[in-house]
Every structure is written in C-alpha cells, then in structure tokens.
Design a protein around this motif. Structure first.
Motif, PDB file in Angstrom:
ATOM      1  N   VAL A 240       0.807  -1.226   0.000  1.00 49.35           N
ATOM      2  CA  VAL A 240       0.000   0.000   0.000  1.00 49.35           C
ATOM      3  C   VAL A 240       0.842   1.279   0.000  1.00 49.35           C
ATOM      4  O   VAL A 240       0.338   2.347  -0.351  1.00 49.35           O
ATOM      5  CB  VAL A 240      -1.017   0.076   1.172  1.00 49.35           C
ATOM      6  N   SER A 242       3.167   3.772  -1.599  1.00 51.83           N
ATOM      7  CA  SER A 242       3.799   4.117  -2.878  1.00 51.83           C
ATOM      8  C   SER A 242       5.273   4.438  -2.630  1.00 51.83           C
ATOM      9  O   SER A 242       5.657   4.850  -1.534  1.00 51.83           O
ATOM     10  CB  SER A 242       3.129   5.341  -3.504  1.00 51.83           C
ATOM     11  N   ALA A 281      -4.077   2.981  -1.640  1.00 49.52           N
ATOM     12  CA  ALA A 281      -2.641   3.180  -1.492  1.00 49.52           C
ATOM     13  C   ALA A 281      -2.384   4.509  -0.789  1.00 49.52           C
ATOM     14  O   ALA A 281      -3.204   5.423  -0.839  1.00 49.52           O
ATOM     15  CB  ALA A 281      -1.974   3.179  -2.865  1.00 49.52           C
ATOM     16  N   ARG A 283      -0.336   7.786  -0.915  1.00 47.99           N
ATOM     17  CA  ARG A 283       0.348   8.482  -2.004  1.00 47.99           C
ATOM     18  C   ARG A 283       0.971   9.795  -1.524  1.00 47.99           C
ATOM     19  O   ARG A 283       0.741  10.252  -0.410  1.00 47.99           O
ATOM     20  CB  ARG A 283      -0.639   8.773  -3.137  1.00 47.99           C
TER      21      ARG A 283
END
Ligand SMILES: Nc1ncnc2c1ncn2[C@@H]1O[C@H](COP(=O)(O)OP(=O)(O)O)[C@@H](O)[C@H]1O
Ligand SMILES: [Mg+2]
Length: 409
Positions: A240, A242, A281, A283
């Motif tokens: 998850v 990035s 995710a 980010r």
C-alpha cells in the motif's frame, strides 16, 4: 425468522483495515526492538558503559542526555535500561528502574510519590505510599526505606527534566548515598532534556553530581530517517505504500531538524488520510497533507491544557504574524490584539501584566518564542519580543479546534 448468525454489523466486524497491518508500530510510545533502532549504536553503547556498574550492583554513573525532540533520547534511555534490567536479573542483581515524565510529575512531591510507588512491592515491604496526605519528607523516608529493603540498585530516568519545578528533588536523588539516606541501595539518574540551557538553572553541587557523564544526541539526516521508517514498513499492508512516500516524509522531517517523531507522525497520518479517502494506497498527496496535520496535532497537544486566556494570547500573536512581514512583536501590540479577541469571545481580559506572565509561561513551554530583553529607548524600560514557532495557519487551526474559538464567535 432472522438468522441469529448474521447481523448486519458482521460485515463491519469482518472487514480488515485496508491500509494498516500493525498500526501500533507507528505509535510514538511504542518501543521498537533493537533491530529497528537505526543509527544510535554509539549513543547506546556510551549510555550502556555509563550505567554498566549497575549490572553487578555498583553505582551507575549519573548521566545527562541532551538533544532536540525526536532524536531518540527517550527511546535509547528506555531501551538500554530495560536491557540492563534483564541482564542483571540473570546475574541475581536486584536492579529496578523507573521512568518519570517530568511534564506530568512536575513537583518534587509528585516525583517522590511516583518513584516510591513504582519501586514499592507492598506485600514484601509492608510500606504503603498513599497518593496524598503525607509531607514531602515523609514520602522521601518511605522511598529510602523501599529502596534499601528491595533493591541493590535503581536507575531513575527523569525525562524532560527541565520541566521540573526547582532543583531539590535532583539534589536529594543525586546525593542520597553521600548524604547517608540510603544504606545499601545505589541510585543512578538519567536526566534527559531538549534544552542545553537546562544546566544554567542548576545549583553547582547538583550539576556536578548529575553530570558524571554527558551526551548530546545529534539530529538524524534524511537517510537515517528513511531507514527508521523502512524498518517500520510492516505497520502497513503489503504494497500500500507508494515508492515516494517514505522519501518524501523523510525529506519533510529532515527539513525540520532531523526529527524521527515528526517522520513517524507524518507516516501514520498519511496512512490515516489514505484510509479516510478510501484509497487503496498511500500516495504523495497524503504525505503532504499529513505533514500539516502532524504540525497541527502536535501544536494542539501542546495547547490542550492551556486556559482560554493563554490561547487568546497565542491567537493574537498569530493574527499579527499573519498580517505583517514582521515576525517578532512587542507585548503592547500583542495586548491590543488580545483585547480585541477577548472582546469578540465575550470573555474577561487579563491586565497587560498578567497577559505577559502568560506569554512567558508559553515561551517556557516552547509554545512560542521570546527574544532576549531589548532596550526600548531611554527611560522606556525594556520589553520582550515574542514570535511564533509554527506557521500561523497551523497555530490558528489548532486553536480553532477549541469550540470556544469557533468562527461563530
Ligand atoms: N534511532 C531510531 N530508530 C528507530 N526509531 C527511532 C529512533 N529514534 C527515534 N525513533 C522513534 O521516533 C520517536 C521519537 O523518539 P524519542 O526517543 O521519543 O525522541 P526524543 O525523546 O529525543 O524526543 C519514537 O517513536 C521513537 O521510537
Ligand atoms: Mg523524549
């Protein structure tokens, strides 16, 4: 007939956190395993050498540790003393340790009560330590009795020691052996402070006994901050995070002053924001927003126990900082703004003198900054200049989270 095995809540109970696998790994209070502690090998071995005699029941050297927030002082102190306690147990040395957060226990009596209760085993000693009702001296007597009857050696961590009121407890603890208060038990003190200027406030005798060893913890660089976060990556579900999340959080925390607390706060907050967004995710934009949220949370925490009057004074300073290019403001201008705020909140105003007392208290707590006193021209006396330590937006958002400061007012 309803099926008793299927409640509509089941789907909620059954669902798993989509972002975090072990969120507690990111809690600031969490003490990570040794293999997750990065870049503190020298500090760990110096401190271990300093308290080494304790392992065989000798007197640990009193030690002062300095360094900015988030440089791993509390972590290293807890880690090393915990390891010493475990090792000593196997060697039949009765070593115990206590951790005192001096922002919580600020008075001499509170510290002595907390220590006595922490070291006591009432079934064995038959000594009770009531939470109140005895004189400070009576509490000391019980503490000395407890130490001599139960322990060969104790290590006392006084964290954020600059928040203690007065020197007396440092004097008593650091000289208990010499002063004949203790017959057999040895006491070592680890005093931790963010402020190197803490020493200036100490009586010379106290300083010389406290300062048998002294260490300064340097800030982390961006590489170390990245490593610290990488070693907690398993707080998140696989995949998850990035790629740019940890480097960006490290860069932000390194800009601050190399603060690992900030790095972990940003990382945790970024995960929470991703969750709120229903994102699968974490980010870069979560990290950017998390940074501001981490600042606001930290500042709200600092302010949470402050009375409304003090918040109004900080708010006044933030409005001034927002409205001008200057950064430092004299008390008179802060006071004018403060009176406007108390007016609009419909609460009493303190006198200027009393508001200045509050400002000085806030500066002591690192909620704002104060410059050295400067002359304001002949016959005009001297005045302090105050400045914010955070962005005005951060300060205002934190204060406005108090319902008394809601925009409706
Ligand atoms: N060298 C390190 N390796 C891993 N985590 C660290 C390290 N230094 C600090 N941390 C983490 O950062 C946070 C702040 O550290 P802490 O020891 O509380 O700092 P300080 O007491 O200097 O303000 C804690 O959650 C701690 O676990
Ligand atoms: Mg600390």
């Amino acid at each position: 007939m309803t099926d008793e095995n299927h409640s509509p809540l089941d789907s909620i109970w059954e669902s798993e956190d989509p972002i975090f696998a072990n969120k507690e790994l990111l809690d600031i209070e969490h003490i990570p395993n040794e293999d997750r502690i990065i870049g503190r090998e020298d500090e760990i071995s110096s401190l271990a050498n300093s308290i080494h005699p304790a392992i065989r029941g000798g007197k640990p050297r009193n030690t002062l540790i300095y360094g900015k927030t988030g440089t791993g002082k509390s972590l290293v102190a807890k880690h090393v003393t915990q390891s010493a306690e475990e090792f000593a147990r196997d060697r039949d040395t009765k070593l115990d340790r206590a951790y005192i957060d001096c922002t919580q226990a600020t008075t001499e009596t509170q510290v002595v009560i907390t220590l006595a209760r922490s070291f006591n085993q009432p079934e064995t000693t038959d000594i009770t330590v009531p939470l109140s009702g005895l004189s400070t001296n009576a509490y000391y007597d019980r503490l000395w009795n407890i130490l001599d009857s139960l322990h060969d050696v104790v290590i006392i961590i006084l964290d954020e020691v600059d928040k203690l009121q007065g020197n007396n407890v440092l004097m008593q603890l650091s000289r208990a052996g010499e002063a004949g208060k203790l017959e057999t038990c040895k006491v070592g003190i680890l005093a931790i402070s963010n402020k190197i200027s803490f020493k200036d406030s100490l009586d010379e005798r106290v300083l010389s006994s406290l300062q048998e060893r002294e260490f300064i913890f340097p800030p982390y660089d961006a590489n170390q901050l990245r490593e610290i976060m990488r070693h907690r990556e398993d707080a998140f579900r696989e995949g998850v995070l990035s790629d740019d999340v940890i480097p960006l959080a490290a860069a932000f925390a390194a800009q601050e002053h190399g603060d690992a607390r900030k790095a972990l706060d940003i990382l945790r907050n970024a995960g929470e924001l991703a969750k709120e967004d229903d994102s699968d995710a974490v980010r870069e934009d979560h990290v950017r927003n998390a940074r501001q949220k981490a600042d606001i949370d930290r500042f709200s925490k600092l302010l949470q126990d402050q009375p409304t009057q003090s918040k109004a004074a900080v708010y006044a300073l933030s409005l001034l900082a927002d409205a001008s290019d200057e950064e430092e403001f004299p008390t008179r201008r802060i006071y004018e703004q403060y009176e406007r705020i108390t007016d609009s909140l419909d609460i009493d105003s303190l006198s200027q003198r009393r508001m200045v007392d509050r400002l000085n208290e806030l500066a002591f707590l690192d909620i704002l900054g104060v410059t050295d006193r400067v002359g304001r021209g002949r016959g005009k006396g001297i005045t302090n200049l105050y400045y914010l330590l955070e962005d005005p937006t951060v300060v205002q958002t934190a204060i406005e989270s108090d319902p008394r400061f809601s925009p409706a007012n």
